[in-house]
Design an enzyme around this catalytic site. Structure first.
Site, PDB file in Angstrom:
ATOM      1  N   ASN A   1     -20.358  -7.325 -17.151  1.00 44.73           N
ATOM      2  CA  ASN A   1     -19.583  -7.113 -18.454  1.00 44.73           C
ATOM      3  C   ASN A   1     -18.410  -6.488 -18.206  1.00 44.73           C
ATOM      4  OD1 ASN A   1     -19.321  -7.205 -21.220  1.00 44.73           O
ATOM      5  ND2 ASN A   1     -19.171  -5.192 -21.075  1.00 44.73           N
TER       6      ASN A   1
ATOM      7  N   GLY B   1       0.248  -5.774   6.029  1.00 44.91           N
ATOM      8  CA  GLY B   1       0.468  -4.637   5.509  1.00 44.91           C
ATOM      9  C   GLY B   1       1.605  -3.669   6.194  1.00 44.91           C
ATOM     10  N   ARG B   2       1.062  -2.697   6.690  1.00 45.20           N
ATOM     11  CA  ARG B   2       2.024  -1.833   7.577  1.00 45.20           C
ATOM     12  C   ARG B   2       2.686  -2.193   8.529  1.00 45.20           C
ATOM     13  NH1 ARG B   2      -3.251   2.142   8.269  1.00 45.20           N
ATOM     14  NH2 ARG B   2      -3.783  -0.052   8.324  1.00 45.20           N
TER      15      ARG B   2
ATOM     16  N   ASP C   1       0.756  -1.415   0.140  1.00 47.83           N
ATOM     17  CA  ASP C   1      -0.022   0.002  -0.289  1.00 47.83           C
ATOM     18  C   ASP C   1       0.928   1.116  -0.139  1.00 47.83           C
ATOM     19  OD1 ASP C   1      -2.467  -1.327   0.120  1.00 47.83           O
ATOM     20  OD2 ASP C   1      -2.280  -1.666   2.128  1.00 47.83           O
TER      21      ASP C   1
ATOM     22  N   LYS D   1     -11.320  -5.063  -5.704  1.00 47.46           N
ATOM     23  CA  LYS D   1     -12.365  -4.943  -5.336  1.00 47.46           C
ATOM     24  C   LYS D   1     -13.651  -4.643  -6.272  1.00 47.46           C
ATOM     25  CE  LYS D   1     -11.155  -3.706  -0.591  1.00 47.46           C
ATOM     26  NZ  LYS D   1      -9.470  -4.203  -0.571  1.00 47.46           N
ATOM     27  N   LEU D   2     -13.932  -5.465  -7.004  1.00 50.56           N
ATOM     28  CA  LEU D   2     -14.707  -5.117  -8.055  1.00 50.56           C
ATOM     29  C   LEU D   2     -16.265  -5.187  -7.668  1.00 50.56           C
ATOM     30  CD1 LEU D   2     -13.124  -7.611 -11.047  1.00 50.56           C
ATOM     31  CD2 LEU D   2     -13.035  -4.807 -10.759  1.00 50.56           C
TER      32      LEU D   2
ATOM     33  N   ILE E   1     -21.029  -3.618 -13.149  1.00 52.79           N
ATOM     34  CA  ILE E   1     -21.866  -4.265 -14.046  1.00 52.79           C
ATOM     35  C   ILE E   1     -21.264  -5.822 -14.497  1.00 52.79           C
ATOM     36  CG2 ILE E   1     -23.528  -2.558 -14.699  1.00 52.79           C
ATOM     37  CD1 ILE E   1     -21.950  -2.811 -17.527  1.00 52.79           C
TER      38      ILE E   1
HETATM   39  O1  C5P Z   1      -3.545  -2.613   8.059  1.00 59.61           O
HETATM   40  P1  C5P Z   1      -2.815  -3.284   7.115  1.00 59.61           P
HETATM   41  O2  C5P Z   1      -1.547  -2.400   6.562  1.00 59.61           O
HETATM   42  O3  C5P Z   1      -2.004  -4.598   7.270  1.00 59.61           O
HETATM   43  O4  C5P Z   1      -3.574  -3.500   5.897  1.00 59.61           O
HETATM   44  C1  C5P Z   1      -3.271  -4.639   4.668  1.00 59.61           C
HETATM   45  C2  C5P Z   1      -4.304  -4.686   3.811  1.00 59.61           C
HETATM   46  O5  C5P Z   1      -5.400  -5.312   4.701  1.00 59.61           O
HETATM   47  C3  C5P Z   1      -4.933  -3.441   3.245  1.00 59.61           C
HETATM   48  O6  C5P Z   1      -4.423  -3.310   1.897  1.00 59.61           O
HETATM   49  C4  C5P Z   1      -6.183  -3.615   2.969  1.00 59.61           C
HETATM   50  O7  C5P Z   1      -6.771  -4.125   1.988  1.00 59.61           O
HETATM   51  C5  C5P Z   1      -6.792  -4.814   4.054  1.00 59.61           C
HETATM   52  N1  C5P Z   1      -7.290  -4.108   5.084  1.00 59.61           N
HETATM   53  C6  C5P Z   1      -8.735  -4.711   5.416  1.00 59.61           C
HETATM   54  N2  C5P Z   1      -9.416  -4.163   6.298  1.00 59.61           N
HETATM   55  C7  C5P Z   1      -9.007  -3.109   7.201  1.00 59.61           C
HETATM   56  C8  C5P Z   1      -7.599  -2.553   6.976  1.00 59.61           C
HETATM   57  C9  C5P Z   1      -6.796  -3.231   6.000  1.00 59.61           C
HETATM   58  O8  C5P Z   1      -9.350  -5.479   4.484  1.00 59.61           O
HETATM   59  N3  C5P Z   1      -9.559  -2.577   8.032  1.00 59.61           N
END
Ligand code: C5P
Length: 229
Positions: A68, A209-210, A11, A62-63, A66
């Site tokens: 198509n 992620g973070r 991210d 995260k689609l 519609i």
């Molecule tokens: O919080 P973190 O940096 O670990 O987030 C990693 C991924 O988890 C994000 O890219 C997000 O799509 C997903 N996420 C989630 N719900 C949250 C926070 C993050 O699905 N509340």
């Protein structure tokens, strides 16, 4: 557990930061998630580059469109060589079936359905007219997704166990909301958990992620996640 089962979410706002992190992690990470921010900023070249380096790439699109348009986006993800693509189960059977049909020509591509995003609480659901608890809504959407042919679900650590029990061993369960033991849960507070808890509950993959990407030592942080948080 295989390294590919722990997915690191890139991210970042741009390609340079993402590449710098991938350089630092090297072979420690085999599977990256790229979301809308980075894909929009950096373009598909970054996806091709990471795949070229031997990594798997989960495109978190995260689609919710519609059928198509959903099918077109899934084909584009498949053509890039993505390992997973996400679709909103709240969009219903038509959208999910279109995604599944479009993914058939790409044997390496899995369609993963989002149920209720992990930051949402029961009161957020009530605000949009859904009177059930998050647990019931997650289960309802998960069953709909499996019936539509999706390969798996995104689910919080708190929900992974109920989904595994309800759906059996086959569907993938991809679990974000991963915290390190003793770490700050941040906006995951409502439904967070450690990687160990998520795998024990039946997750097939975790997304972090973070806790890794913003760590002073990302390799050590990823090791801590893998060792259970
Ligand atoms: O919080 P973190 O940096 O670990 O987030 C990693 C991924 O988890 C994000 O890219 C997000 O799509 C997903 N996420 C989630 N719900 C949250 C926070 C993050 O699905 N509340």
């Amino acid at each position: 557990m295989s390294g590919s089962n722990t997915i690191v979410a890139l991210d970042f706002a741009g390609r340079r930061e993402a590449e710098a992190l991938a350089d630092r992690l090297g072979n420690a990470c085999g599977h990256y998630k790229i979301g809308l921010e980075l894909l929009t900023a950096a373009g598909p070249g970054l996806v091709e580059e990471l795949i070229g380096r031997g990594h798997e790439v989960f495109l978190d699109l995260k689609l919710f469109e519609i059928p198509n348009s959903v099918a077109g986006a899934v084909r584009a993800a498949g053509a890039l060589g993505a390992s997973m693509v996400t679709v909103h189960a709240m969009g219903g059977t038509g959208i999910m079936s279109a995604a599944v049909a479009a993914a058939r020509e790409f044997p390496g591509l899995r369609v993963i359905a989002l149920t209720v995003v992990t930051s949402m609480t029961g009161s957020d659901l009530a605000d949009i007219g859904i009177g059930t608890s998050t647990e019931e809504q997650v289960l309802r959407l998960a069953r709909l997704a499996v019936d539509a042919g999706c390969d798996g679900l995104v689910a919080s650590p708190r929900e992974a166990g109920a989904l595994r029990a309800a759906l059996g061993p086959r569907p993938l369960i991809v679990t974000p909301g991963i915290t390190l033991a003793g770490g700050e849960p941040g906006e995951h507070a409502a439904r967070a958990g450690t990687a160990r808890a998520a795998f024990a509950a039946g997750a097939s993959h975790v997304v972090v992620g973070r806790a890794v990407t913003r760590a002073a030592d990302p390799v050590a942080a990823l090791r801590r996640v893998r060792e259970g948080g």
